[in-house]
Scaffold this motif. Structure first.
Motif, PDB file in Angstrom:
ATOM      1  N   LEU A   1      45.333  41.008  14.905  1.00  0.00           N
ATOM      2  CA  LEU A   1      44.337  41.890  14.301  1.00  0.00           C
ATOM      3  C   LEU A   1      44.394  41.853  12.778  1.00  0.00           C
ATOM      4  CD1 LEU A   1      44.785  44.972  16.672  1.00  0.00           C
ATOM      5  CD2 LEU A   1      42.971  43.248  16.751  1.00  0.00           C
ATOM      6  N   PHE A   2      45.517  41.414  12.227  1.00  0.00           N
ATOM      7  CA  PHE A   2      45.697  41.399  10.773  1.00  0.00           C
ATOM      8  C   PHE A   2      45.524  40.004  10.175  1.00  0.00           C
ATOM      9  CE2 PHE A   2      48.195  44.846  12.595  1.00  0.00           C
ATOM     10  CZ  PHE A   2      47.748  45.932  11.861  1.00  0.00           C
ATOM     11  N   ALA A   3      45.075  39.041  10.988  1.00  0.00           N
ATOM     12  CA  ALA A   3      44.912  37.667  10.512  1.00  0.00           C
ATOM     13  C   ALA A   3      43.655  37.519   9.665  1.00  0.00           C
ATOM     14  CB  ALA A   3      44.859  36.707  11.698  1.00  0.00           C
ATOM     15  N   SER A   4      43.703  36.592   8.742  1.00  0.00           N
ATOM     16  CA  SER A   4      42.545  36.281   7.901  1.00  0.00           C
ATOM     17  C   SER A   4      42.450  34.768   7.733  1.00  0.00           C
ATOM     18  CB  SER A   4      42.677  36.960   6.532  1.00  0.00           C
ATOM     19  OG  SER A   4      43.877  36.557   5.895  1.00  0.00           O
ATOM     20  N   PRO A   5      41.263  34.257   7.465  1.00  0.00           N
ATOM     21  CA  PRO A   5      41.096  32.804   7.346  1.00  0.00           C
ATOM     22  C   PRO A   5      41.766  32.241   6.099  1.00  0.00           C
ATOM     23  CG  PRO A   5      39.066  33.934   6.773  1.00  0.00           C
ATOM     24  CD  PRO A   5      39.986  34.980   7.318  1.00  0.00           C
TER      25      PRO A   5
ATOM     26  N   VAL B   1      39.254  31.490  13.821  1.00  0.00           N
ATOM     27  CA  VAL B   1      39.592  32.689  13.057  1.00  0.00           C
ATOM     28  C   VAL B   1      40.245  32.331  11.730  1.00  0.00           C
ATOM     29  CG1 VAL B   1      40.963  34.808  13.031  1.00  0.00           C
ATOM     30  CG2 VAL B   1      39.834  34.079  15.144  1.00  0.00           C
ATOM     31  N   ILE B   2      41.132  31.341  11.755  1.00  0.00           N
ATOM     32  CA  ILE B   2      41.891  31.017  10.537  1.00  0.00           C
ATOM     33  C   ILE B   2      41.393  29.760   9.823  1.00  0.00           C
ATOM     34  CG2 ILE B   2      43.957  32.154  11.403  1.00  0.00           C
ATOM     35  CD1 ILE B   2      45.099  29.366  12.047  1.00  0.00           C
ATOM     36  N   ALA B   3      40.583  28.946  10.491  1.00  0.00           N
ATOM     37  CA  ALA B   3      40.072  27.714   9.888  1.00  0.00           C
ATOM     38  C   ALA B   3      38.607  27.552  10.253  1.00  0.00           C
ATOM     39  CB  ALA B   3      40.880  26.512  10.370  1.00  0.00           C
ATOM     40  N   PRO B   4      37.729  28.300   9.580  1.00  0.00           N
ATOM     41  CA  PRO B   4      36.307  28.296   9.937  1.00  0.00           C
ATOM     42  C   PRO B   4      35.646  26.917   9.889  1.00  0.00           C
ATOM     43  CG  PRO B   4      36.811  30.107   8.443  1.00  0.00           C
ATOM     44  CD  PRO B   4      38.033  29.233   8.483  1.00  0.00           C
ATOM     45  N   ASN B   5      36.168  26.013   9.051  1.00  0.00           N
ATOM     46  CA  ASN B   5      35.542  24.691   8.925  1.00  0.00           C
ATOM     47  C   ASN B   5      36.304  23.615   9.702  1.00  0.00           C
ATOM     48  OD1 ASN B   5      37.796  24.698   7.319  1.00  0.00           O
ATOM     49  ND2 ASN B   5      36.824  23.751   5.529  1.00  0.00           N
ATOM     50  N   HIS B   6      36.966  23.999  10.798  1.00  0.00           N
ATOM     51  CA  HIS B   6      37.740  23.037  11.570  1.00  0.00           C
ATOM     52  C   HIS B   6      36.844  22.196  12.478  1.00  0.00           C
ATOM     53  CE1 HIS B   6      37.092  26.024  14.715  1.00  0.00           C
ATOM     54  NE2 HIS B   6      37.478  25.116  15.597  1.00  0.00           N
ATOM     55  N   LYS B   7      37.364  21.033  12.872  1.00  0.00           N
ATOM     56  CA  LYS B   7      36.717  20.200  13.878  1.00  0.00           C
ATOM     57  C   LYS B   7      37.762  19.810  14.919  1.00  0.00           C
ATOM     58  CE  LYS B   7      32.940  18.467  11.047  1.00  0.00           C
ATOM     59  NZ  LYS B   7      32.159  17.289  10.576  1.00  0.00           N
ATOM     60  N   VAL B   8      37.305  19.684  16.157  1.00  0.00           N
ATOM     61  CA  VAL B   8      38.206  19.405  17.277  1.00  0.00           C
ATOM     62  C   VAL B   8      37.889  18.011  17.815  1.00  0.00           C
ATOM     63  CG1 VAL B   8      39.064  20.183  19.507  1.00  0.00           C
ATOM     64  CG2 VAL B   8      38.213  21.857  17.843  1.00  0.00           C
ATOM     65  N   LEU B   9      38.915  17.186  17.907  1.00  0.00           N
ATOM     66  CA  LEU B   9      38.777  15.826  18.411  1.00  0.00           C
ATOM     67  C   LEU B   9      39.517  15.751  19.738  1.00  0.00           C
ATOM     68  CD1 LEU B   9      39.673  14.072  15.024  1.00  0.00           C
ATOM     69  CD2 LEU B   9      37.451  14.982  15.767  1.00  0.00           C
TER      70      LEU B   9
END
Length: 281
Positions: free
Chosen positions: A31-35, A121-129
């Motif tokens: 609940l306390f995490a931020s990007p 939540v922590i990496a809004p610009n992530h991509k999944v391979l």
């Protein structure tokens, strides 16, 4: 009990209670995490074990614009880390990428396919391979490792059911092991178009990878040595592990998920040898 995101998904009740208790407390901390605020992009390699995840990550990590974490960190698994801790880990990798002049952070943990939402939540610009592999070869490889055919089948079905569900997402790119090994250059060219960078043919050369710089154990020691080599075709290896009766049994168990991934019939798993024509017969 079954906890699908565990490497060995069958666990005792005692193990399950420990895992779920950790999960509960980590979720409170979430609940306390931020990007992580950065212009660096996170690339997450995931998929069913033994489907080519290490091979893909090792070659990608050779690219001059990519900083690769040379081990499976499991940083997104909720019984391992809260998102607060995961964010701190990602921040450290971003710092390393910045220091080295890289544009991307690459991490590979196969079981992260179950927690792609946590990455957002922590990496809004992530991509999944994500890698996929025909079920006979993939299950046979898992069977060699764990010695339990039903467990290997269950893992393939569980993991790839998730893959089939996320495959249409805009930030997910699916790599077929058969394409990766038969046409690596074409596969990586297409993959880098998705990533948003230029393909560098030097990544396919034989030599050291990011996995040489980390202390590894178990199955990853074997994979570290294998992925140093040039990519070669390894389709049809299931024949050395499974007999025809076992192969048919595997297909009956996996067929629904296999077809969702584009393996439409058992013939897609039968790769001809020198003295054999195409097809199942």
């Amino acid at each position: 009990m079954i906890i699908k995101y565990r490497v060995v998904h069958r666990v005792s009740i005692k193990e399950a209670l420990v895992i779920y208790s950790r999960f509960f407390f980590r979720k409170l901390e979430d609940l306390f995490a931020s990007p992580v605020i950065t212009d660096k992009k996170a690339l997450l390699v995931a998929g069913c074990g033994h489907s080519g995840t290490t091979l893909l990550a090792a070659k990608l990590g050779n690219h001059p614009n990519i900083f690769a974490v040379g081990r499976e960190t499991e940083f997104l698994l909720p019984d391992k880390n809260s998102l607060v801790t995961a964010s701190k880990l990602l921040s450290e990798w971003v710092y390393c990428a910045e220091y080295l002049g890289k544009e991307y952070v690459l991490e590979k943990t196969p079981k992260h396919i179950y927690f792609i939402d946590r990455a957002g939540v922590i990496a809004p610009n992530h991509k999944v391979l994500v890698t996929i592999r025909n079920p006979l070869d993939n299950v046979a490889s898992l069977f060699k490792r764990f010695g339990d055919l039903d467990l290997a089948i269950e893992r393939w079905v569980n993991d790839n059911h998730i893959v089939a569900g996320i495959a249409g997402s805009g930030n997910v790119y699916v790599v077929r092991y058969e394409d990766l090994t038969a046409a690596p250059e074409a596969t990586f060219i297409s993959l880098f178009e998705f990533i948003g960078d230029s393909f560098d043919p030097s990544i396919l050369e034989e030599g050291k990878t990011a996995y040489d710089s980390a202390v590894l154990k178990g199955n990853m020691v074997v994979r570290r040595d294998q992925v140093k080599s040039r990519i070669r075709v390894n389709n049809g290896a299931w024949r050395k592990v499974l007999d025809e009766e076992q192969a048919l049994y595997v297909w009956r168990r996996v067929s629904v998920v296999a077809q969702a991934l584009g393996y439409h019939g058992l013939e897609d798993c039968y790769f001809p040898t020198d003295d054999e024509s195409n097809g199942c017969s």
